[in-house]
Each structure stands twice: as C-alpha cells, then as structure tokens.
Design a protein around this motif. Sequence first.
Motif, short mmCIF file in Angstrom:
data_model
loop_
_atom_site.label_atom_id
_atom_site.label_comp_id
_atom_site.label_asym_id
_atom_site.label_seq_id
_atom_site.Cartn_x
_atom_site.Cartn_y
_atom_site.Cartn_z
N VAL A 153 0.85 -1.19 0.00
CA VAL A 153 0.00 0.00 0.00
C VAL A 153 0.89 1.24 0.00
O VAL A 153 2.09 1.15 0.23
N LYS A 154 0.25 2.39 -0.22
CA LYS A 154 1.04 3.61 -0.35
C LYS A 154 0.85 4.57 0.81
O LYS A 154 -0.18 4.57 1.49
N THR A 155 1.85 5.36 1.01
CA THR A 155 1.85 6.44 2.00
C THR A 155 2.39 7.69 1.31
O THR A 155 3.43 7.63 0.65
N ARG A 156 1.66 8.78 1.43
CA ARG A 156 2.12 10.04 0.85
C ARG A 156 2.90 10.82 1.90
O ARG A 156 2.46 10.92 3.06
N VAL A 157 4.03 11.37 1.51
CA VAL A 157 4.90 12.09 2.44
C VAL A 157 5.15 13.50 1.89
O VAL A 157 5.54 13.66 0.73
N MET A 158 4.91 14.50 2.73
CA MET A 158 5.25 15.88 2.39
C MET A 158 6.43 16.30 3.26
O MET A 158 6.32 16.34 4.49
N VAL A 159 7.54 16.58 2.62
CA VAL A 159 8.76 16.94 3.36
C VAL A 159 8.85 18.46 3.49
O VAL A 159 8.32 19.20 2.67
N PRO A 160 9.53 18.94 4.52
CA PRO A 160 9.65 20.40 4.71
C PRO A 160 10.70 21.00 3.78
O PRO A 160 11.51 20.29 3.17
N LYS A 161 10.67 22.31 3.69
CA LYS A 161 11.69 23.01 2.90
C LYS A 161 13.06 22.70 3.50
O LYS A 161 13.23 22.64 4.71
N GLY A 162 14.03 22.48 2.63
CA GLY A 162 15.37 22.17 3.10
C GLY A 162 15.62 20.72 3.37
O GLY A 162 16.76 20.33 3.68
N TRP A 163 14.57 19.88 3.24
CA TRP A 163 14.75 18.44 3.45
C TRP A 163 15.63 17.85 2.36
O TRP A 163 15.49 18.19 1.17
N LYS A 164 16.53 16.98 2.73
CA LYS A 164 17.36 16.26 1.77
C LYS A 164 17.49 14.81 2.20
O LYS A 164 17.50 14.50 3.40
N ALA A 165 17.58 13.94 1.22
CA ALA A 165 17.69 12.51 1.53
C ALA A 165 18.92 12.20 2.37
O ALA A 165 18.91 11.29 3.20
N GLY A 166 19.97 12.98 2.21
CA GLY A 166 21.19 12.74 2.96
C GLY A 166 21.33 13.60 4.20
O GLY A 166 22.45 13.75 4.73
N ALA A 167 20.23 14.16 4.68
CA ALA A 167 20.29 15.05 5.84
C ALA A 167 20.75 14.30 7.08
O ALA A 167 20.57 13.08 7.21
N THR A 168 21.34 15.03 7.99
CA THR A 168 21.81 14.44 9.25
C THR A 168 20.88 14.77 10.41
O THR A 168 21.11 14.31 11.53
N ARG A 169 19.87 15.56 10.16
CA ARG A 169 18.91 15.90 11.21
C ARG A 169 17.56 15.25 10.91
O ARG A 169 17.35 14.65 9.85
N SER A 170 16.64 15.37 11.87
CA SER A 170 15.28 14.88 11.67
C SER A 170 14.32 16.04 11.92
O SER A 170 14.70 17.09 12.44
N TRP A 171 13.06 15.85 11.54
CA TRP A 171 12.07 16.92 11.63
C TRP A 171 10.86 16.47 12.45
O TRP A 171 10.49 15.28 12.44
N PRO A 172 10.22 17.39 13.17
CA PRO A 172 8.93 17.07 13.82
C PRO A 172 7.98 16.54 12.76
O PRO A 172 7.97 17.04 11.62
N THR A 173 7.18 15.58 13.11
CA THR A 173 6.37 14.89 12.11
C THR A 173 4.90 14.79 12.52
O THR A 173 4.58 14.46 13.66
N VAL A 174 4.04 15.10 11.55
CA VAL A 174 2.59 14.99 11.74
C VAL A 174 2.11 13.78 10.94
O VAL A 174 2.34 13.69 9.73
N TYR A 175 1.45 12.85 11.62
CA TYR A 175 0.84 11.70 10.96
C TYR A 175 -0.64 12.03 10.76
O TYR A 175 -1.38 12.21 11.74
N ALA A 176 -1.05 12.14 9.51
CA ALA A 176 -2.41 12.58 9.17
C ALA A 176 -3.21 11.40 8.64
O ALA A 176 -2.86 10.81 7.61
#
Length: 416
Positions: A153-176
């Motif tokens: 099945v699928k899950t849609r993900v909206m990433v924040p501005k500045g997000w990169k696949a190789g980022a070293t940080r994480s972001w607060p996340t909303v599960y909708a």
Amino acid sequence: MKKRTDRKIAIAGSAAAAVLLPTIMVGLAQAGVGVPKGRSEASGNSKPIPSFGPATQPSVPGGASASPTKSPGAKLPSVPLNSNPFRTGQGSPSPDDPDSNTGNRGKKPQMPPGSAPGKYAKAPDGAAITGVKKISSRIFDVTIASPALGAAVKTRVMVPKGWKAGATRSWPTVYAYHGGNNNYLSWTKDSNIEQVIGSYDAMVVMPEGGWNGSYTNWFNGGKGGIPEWETFHIGEVIPLMERNFHAGAVRAAIGLSSGGQGAITYAERHRMFKYAASYSGALNITAPGMPVILTSMNREAGTAIWGDPITARANWRAHDATVMVSKLKGVGVYVSSGNGQPGPYDKPDTPPHDAGRIGEQLAGTMNQNFVAAAQKAGVPVTSHLYGPGMHNWKYWRIELVRSWPTIAKAIGARKS
C-alpha cells in the motif's frame, strides 16, 4: 430488566450477529442497545513502540485547556439502510484494498507475494519500502510492502523546505489519517494541508488507512490477523519514516472522521505522540446504539473489525477513545465537531436523512461524550463543538487552520 436482556443477547452472541438483517440492526440501534457497562482491558493487545530516532525537541505537555460542553446522551438519529454517514470521499475501494480482500482476512501476517525490498532500512517486522515516486518537489508517494496487511500500500509524504535525503537531522512529524471510504490521497486532494503546514519545518506523513480500516487490528472472529491497520501505522509506517525519511521522534497525530478516532486512540494506546487532534471523529464507539450502527454500516466487514459488540465488548472498549480518555494525560488534545444541522457551508434545505447530517449528528454526540469524560478524568482538552455543521471537508479545513498553531507549538515546528 436491562441485565436480564443483556444476558439473553449474550447467549446468541456472534452467531446471531452473523445473520441479523440490517433492518433489525438499525432498529436495535434506535432502541438504544449498546454495550453493557463493565470493566475491561483498555490497553488491548498493543505494545508501545520505542522511538526509532533521536528526539529533536524536549518532551512538553500539550498545554490545552478544557472547554465546557453540553450534557451527553443525546438520542441517535435514524440511519437509512445502505447509507454511509461517515463517508468522506467518492468512488470505490481500489482492487488491492486490504479491507476488501476477504481471501486474506484473518491470515497470519506475511509479506505480500512478489515484494522486492530495495535499499531502504526495514521495519522491525520486515515491512519494507519497495518504491518511491516523486510527485512534486516536496511530495513523495512511498510504496510499503506490509506483512500486517499482506499487501503493498502507499503512503504520501510531504517533506519540509530544506529536506534532503542525505540530511543528518530529523524533523517534527505529523501523521495525518484520512476518513472512511477514502485513501492516502485524501489530505492533499481534499484539504488545505499543503498551505497550512507547508511553510513550517515539519514533515507530514499520510498513510493508507483502508476503505473500512477503522484504525485497528481487525478482530476476525477472535483470531486476529490480516488486516492489522494499527500495526501497519504504528509498527511499520513510523519506523520506516524515521529510518529512511528523517521523520523525527516528536510526533503529532491528526485525523478526521474515523481517522480522528485513529489519531486519538493511537495517542491513548501508544505513548508516542505529543499532540492528537480529531475533527468529527468517532470518539465513543460503545455509546448506546453506536455498536449496532457501526456493524450495520460496515456491511460485509460487519463484526470482523472489532468483533461482536456483546461477546467482544472488551475489544470494543479497548478501542473507544472515551473509555480510554484518562490515558491522554500529558498529551495535547484538540477535538471538534458540529451537530448535524445545516451550517454556514451547507444547503439550508438539506433533508434530515442526508448522510452528511446523520454522520455529524453521530459524531457530535460522541464528541460531547468524549469531552465530558475528559473533564471528569481531569484531562485537559481543547474542544470546539461549533453547533450547526455537517460531515464534510468544508468544516475540517477550517478546523485544521484553527488547531494547527497549537499543534505546531507542541511539537516544536516553526515557520521555515
């Protein structure tokens, strides 16, 4: 008298539930037949899932304040046969919808056939990301091969501005979580979520929840098994997002209609969310009359979801947000609903039997019960029981705008 009646009903149990005609079931609903009061295990069979990444924000209380509500216990409306008052979308379930696959129902969780896991880290139970499709610069559709569902099945993900696949940080996340008779596309198709949250440094994860999924591991006559929606959302989606997409361990859960039920009950059953928000959610499924309405409304799925309302009452109560409200202490909570009367965004001459009117009248009653129970339990809740309004997105978009600033503050999301 009620105790004697309940004993007689319990004798028939699940066998009777399997043959009752919908007409009889709705008639019972109007008579107020619900679930007998009694103590049960509110924790169900769920187990807390640990964080799969470092927290990006310190733990903080939700900071919500309780608001007064009317007395609970309003009479439920008559539900026409073959109607679905909690419908939140159009169309029909997809051919691969796990809820509609009766051949898989109740089977032991297993990876779907033909799964070819790629480079991504797996979830603890082996669930794997098998595909990622870029929809726009900030939106991805992620395909997940799920043992809990026995399907991909699928899950849609909206990433924040500045997000990169190789980022070293994480972001607060909303599960909708989306509502009934809808799918993972609902939040970006039907709502204003991109405009409301898009300017914040928060990730939004919008997983598939099934056509009739109801945000629970299905009872399936007591044997459990596929589909296990709660396991999918908590034990598969969250770790996959945290291990592969830099989703943070500071989380909020939001949802509408049955998705609102999911947001609140997940926050109660798993200590994983800083904030939970429900818009017109089904927050009191064991209210008198509601079990019969829900089993009738879900048609062929019927009692497969939570079980027979009488013999499996412990399981129903273990997924009732009002019964478990005391578990929300320390979690920020926002709930809202109308009362089913035509509101400012509805046609004033909408007939009483309209599904949107009935759905919101049911939701309104359940939300009143939830808020009253929260006050009794000493759980701070921000409630907006706004009176006239039907069961549709015209109100839920407004409620997302209204609740988002508090949600953002609770999870430490800031404008980017």
